[in-house]
Design a protein around this motif. Structure first.
Motif, PDB file in Angstrom:
ATOM      1  N   GLY A   1       0.984  -1.251   0.104  1.00 30.96           N
ATOM      2  CA  GLY A   1       0.018   0.193   0.332  1.00 30.96           C
ATOM      3  C   GLY A   1       0.942   1.224   0.018  1.00 30.96           C
TER       4      GLY A   1
ATOM      5  N   HIS B   1     -12.836   4.553  -6.060  1.00 30.82           N
ATOM      6  CA  HIS B   1     -12.143   4.490  -4.824  1.00 30.82           C
ATOM      7  C   HIS B   1     -13.499   4.174  -3.767  1.00 30.82           C
ATOM      8  CE1 HIS B   1      -8.726   6.204  -2.346  1.00 30.82           C
ATOM      9  NE2 HIS B   1      -9.088   5.213  -1.538  1.00 30.82           N
TER      10      HIS B   1
ATOM     11  N   ILE C   1      -2.735  -5.873   1.258  1.00 28.16           N
ATOM     12  CA  ILE C   1      -1.849  -4.518   0.884  1.00 28.16           C
ATOM     13  C   ILE C   1      -1.568  -3.650   1.816  1.00 28.16           C
ATOM     14  CG2 ILE C   1      -2.639  -4.558  -1.637  1.00 28.16           C
ATOM     15  CD1 ILE C   1      -4.484  -2.345  -0.760  1.00 28.16           C
TER      16      ILE C   1
ATOM     17  N   LYS D   1       0.918  -1.297   4.152  1.00 28.83           N
ATOM     18  CA  LYS D   1       1.750  -0.135   3.686  1.00 28.83           C
ATOM     19  C   LYS D   1       2.915   0.005   4.589  1.00 28.83           C
ATOM     20  CE  LYS D   1       3.366   4.168   4.575  1.00 28.83           C
ATOM     21  NZ  LYS D   1       3.962   4.806   5.820  1.00 28.83           N
TER      22      LYS D   1
HETATM   23  P1  NDP Z   1      -2.054  -0.852   7.258  1.00 29.73           P
HETATM   24  O1  NDP Z   1      -2.922  -1.572   8.062  1.00 29.73           O
HETATM   25  O2  NDP Z   1      -1.252  -1.227   6.067  1.00 29.73           O
HETATM   26  O3  NDP Z   1      -1.023  -0.233   8.454  1.00 29.73           O
HETATM   27  C1  NDP Z   1       0.145   0.555   7.767  1.00 29.73           C
HETATM   28  C2  NDP Z   1       0.914   1.045   9.056  1.00 29.73           C
HETATM   29  O4  NDP Z   1       1.570  -0.337   9.529  1.00 29.73           O
HETATM   30  C3  NDP Z   1       2.070   2.078   9.053  1.00 29.73           C
HETATM   31  O5  NDP Z   1       2.077   2.711  10.027  1.00 29.73           O
HETATM   32  C4  NDP Z   1       3.300   1.047   8.859  1.00 29.73           C
HETATM   33  O6  NDP Z   1       4.459   1.682   9.454  1.00 29.73           O
HETATM   34  C5  NDP Z   1       2.934  -0.084   9.786  1.00 29.73           C
HETATM   35  N1  NDP Z   1       3.614  -1.314   9.347  1.00 29.73           N
HETATM   36  C6  NDP Z   1       3.789  -1.740   8.205  1.00 29.73           C
HETATM   37  N2  NDP Z   1       4.632  -3.007   8.337  1.00 29.73           N
HETATM   38  C7  NDP Z   1       4.743  -3.271   9.651  1.00 29.73           C
HETATM   39  C8  NDP Z   1       5.281  -4.256  10.370  1.00 29.73           C
HETATM   40  N3  NDP Z   1       5.902  -5.240   9.723  1.00 29.73           N
HETATM   41  N4  NDP Z   1       5.050  -4.146  11.631  1.00 29.73           N
HETATM   42  C9  NDP Z   1       4.764  -3.238  12.338  1.00 29.73           C
HETATM   43  N5  NDP Z   1       4.199  -2.180  11.550  1.00 29.73           N
HETATM   44  C10 NDP Z   1       4.071  -2.223  10.137  1.00 29.73           C
HETATM   45  O7  NDP Z   1      -2.824   0.416   7.107  1.00 29.73           O
HETATM   46  P2  NDP Z   1      -3.068   1.472   5.578  1.00 29.73           P
HETATM   47  O8  NDP Z   1      -4.111   2.334   6.024  1.00 29.73           O
HETATM   48  O9  NDP Z   1      -1.636   1.989   5.129  1.00 29.73           O
HETATM   49  O10 NDP Z   1      -3.759   0.205   4.422  1.00 29.73           O
HETATM   50  C11 NDP Z   1      -2.776  -0.275   3.743  1.00 29.73           C
HETATM   51  C12 NDP Z   1      -3.150   0.150   2.095  1.00 29.73           C
HETATM   52  O11 NDP Z   1      -4.538  -0.095   1.686  1.00 29.73           O
HETATM   53  C13 NDP Z   1      -3.070   1.691   2.124  1.00 29.73           C
HETATM   54  O12 NDP Z   1      -1.642   2.140   2.129  1.00 29.73           O
HETATM   55  C14 NDP Z   1      -3.587   1.881   0.928  1.00 29.73           C
HETATM   56  O13 NDP Z   1      -2.886   1.566  -0.211  1.00 29.73           O
HETATM   57  C15 NDP Z   1      -4.863   1.176   1.020  1.00 29.73           C
HETATM   58  N6  NDP Z   1      -5.812   1.571   1.499  1.00 29.73           N
HETATM   59  C16 NDP Z   1      -7.193   1.585   0.742  1.00 29.73           C
HETATM   60  C17 NDP Z   1      -8.305   2.422   1.235  1.00 29.73           C
HETATM   61  C18 NDP Z   1      -9.372   2.332   0.253  1.00 29.73           C
HETATM   62  O14 NDP Z   1     -10.279   3.154   0.822  1.00 29.73           O
HETATM   63  N7  NDP Z   1      -9.622   1.745  -0.858  1.00 29.73           N
HETATM   64  C19 NDP Z   1      -8.469   2.939   2.520  1.00 29.73           C
HETATM   65  C20 NDP Z   1      -7.227   2.776   3.267  1.00 29.73           C
HETATM   66  C21 NDP Z   1      -5.980   1.980   2.986  1.00 29.73           C
HETATM   67  P3  NDP Z   1       5.816   2.145   8.408  1.00 29.73           P
HETATM   68  O15 NDP Z   1       5.154   2.994   7.444  1.00 29.73           O
HETATM   69  O16 NDP Z   1       6.579   2.873   9.400  1.00 29.73           O
HETATM   70  O17 NDP Z   1       6.301   1.001   8.069  1.00 29.73           O
END
Ligand code: NDP
Length: 283
Positions: free
Chosen positions: A19, A112, A239, A241
C-alpha cells in the motif's frame, strides 16, 4: 514457498502487495519510501496500490520513482475519486494518474468508493479506458454486498475484477455476507488496513496477550500473524503499507508463514466476527 493468488490468469500474484497511503506527504521520508517499495518488489511484493487521492497525487509520484525501469515487473493499481468516476472526468483522472506514475497503463483501476455518479456511468468510463489501452482491468473499493448486487445488475458490471475493502482480524464484518459472495463469484478481495494501521484502528491489537503468545511460540511478529490470517482466506490478498525496508522484509517473510487451524482458532477467539450484518467498515 510464497502463497500465490491466481487473481488474474495472465498474472498470478503473491497474496501480499504494498500500500502507499501517506506516502509522498513528507519530503524527508521520500527516499525511504522509494527504497521500501523497491525492496518490496525485489522480495516479490509486486502489486502496488495507490490512488489519485494519496498526497494529492504525491504517492503516485513516489511509486513512479520506485518502479522506474521495472514497470513490467509490477502490477499497478490506482483509484479514481467517486466524483471523477464518469465521462470525460474519468478519462482525465486516469490520464493524470498515468502521467504521475510515468507509465502508459494501469493493471487495475478502482472506483475508490461509491459516490453520486451512477455506477452505469462508471462502468462505461472504465470500458472506454480499457478500449483506449489505458487500463487492463477495473474494479471497485468500499462497496458492500448491496452495492455489489447493484453493480451485478447493470450491463458490464460483472466485468469488475476486484473489490478492495477494509479487512483485518479486529474488523471481520465482511465475513457475514460480502466475503462469501465475492468468493462465490470468484471476485478477488483486496484487504486494506490489514495491520489495522499498526493497531491504530483497534487499540490492544498489537499487544494482545493471546497474539503475543502465539507470535513468540511461532517465532514471528504480530504483524506477520495478522497478514497471514488475512491471506489464509480464499481469494483474499493483503496490501500493507510499509515505509521502511525493515517492515517490508517482515511483511514479505509473512508469505512463508503458515497458520494451522488451531492457531487460527486462537486468533479468532481473541477477535471474534460480529456474527451478524454490520455496515462495511471504512477509513
Ligand atoms: P496498514 O494496516 O497497512 O498499516 C500501515 C501501518 O503499519 C504503517 O504505520 C506502517 O508503518 C505499519 N507497518 C507496516 N508493516 C509493519 C510491520 N511489519 N510491523 C509493524 N508495523 C508495520 O494500513 P493502511 O491504511 O496503510 O492500509 C494499507 C493500504 O491499503 C494503504 O496504504 C492503501 O494503499 C490502501 N487503503 C485503501 C483504502 C481504500 O479506501 N480503498 C483505505 C485505506 C487504505 P511504516 O510506514 O512506518 O512502515
Amino acid at each position: 514457498m510464497a502463497k500465490k493468488i491466481s487473481f488474474y490468469a495472465s498474472k498470478p500474484l503473491p497474496a501480499i502487495g504494498q500500500g502507499t497511503w501517506y506516502m509522498g506527504e513528507n519530503p524527508t521520508q521520500h527516499a525511504d519510501e522509494v527504497h521500501a517499495l523497491r525492496a518490496g518488489i525485489d522480495l516479490g511484493l509486486t502489486l502496488i496500490d495507490t490512488a489519485e487521492m494519496y498526497a494529492d497525487g504525491g504517492a503516485e509520484e513516489v511509486v513512479a520513482e520506485a518502479i522506474s525501469g521495472r514497470r513490467d515487473d509490477v502490477f499497478l493499481v490506482s483509484k479514481v475519486y467517486p466524483w471523477n468516476a464518469g465521462g470525460q472526468r474519468a478519462i482525465a483522472a486516469c490520464e493524470g494518474s498515468l502521467k504521475r506514475l510515468k507509465t502508459d497503463y494501469l493493471d487495475l483501476y478502482l472506483l475508490h468508493w461509491r459516490g453520486d455518479i451512477p455506477l452505469e456511468e462508471t462502468v462505461s468510463a472504465m470500458q472506454q479506458l480499457i478500449e483506449q489501452g489505458k487500463i487492463r482491468r477495473w474494479g471497485v473499493s468500499n462497496l458492500d454486498a448491496a452495492d455489489m448486487q447493484a453493480l451485478w445488475n447493470i450491463a458490464g458490471g460483472r466485468e469488475c475484477a476486484a473489490n478492495q475493502v477494509l479487512y483485518h482480524l479486529a474488523s471481520r464484518g465482511i465475513e457475514h455476507d460480502l466475503l462469501p459472495w465475492c468468493q462465490q463469484q470468484q471476485m478477488p478481495v483486496m484487504a486494506y488496513c490489514p495491520l489495522a494501521q499498526a493497531g491504530r484502528l483497534r487499540s490492544g491489537l498489537m499487544n494482545h496477550p493471546a497474539l503475543n503468545e502465539l507470535a513468540s511460540h511461532k517465532g514471528v511478529t504480530i504483524a506477520q500473524l495478522l497478514l497471514v490470517w488475512v491471506i489464509h482466506h480464499d481469494g483474499v490478498m493483503a496490501i500493507p503499507k510499509a515505509g521502511s525496508v525493515a517492515h517490508v522484509k517482515e511483511n514479505a517473510a509473512a508469505l512463508d508463514v503458515v497458520l494451522n487451524q488451531e492457531e487460527i482458532a486462537v486468533m479468532e477467539k481473541a477477535f471474534p466476527a460480529p456474527g451478524r450484518k454490520t455496515p462495511l467498515d471504512m477509513v
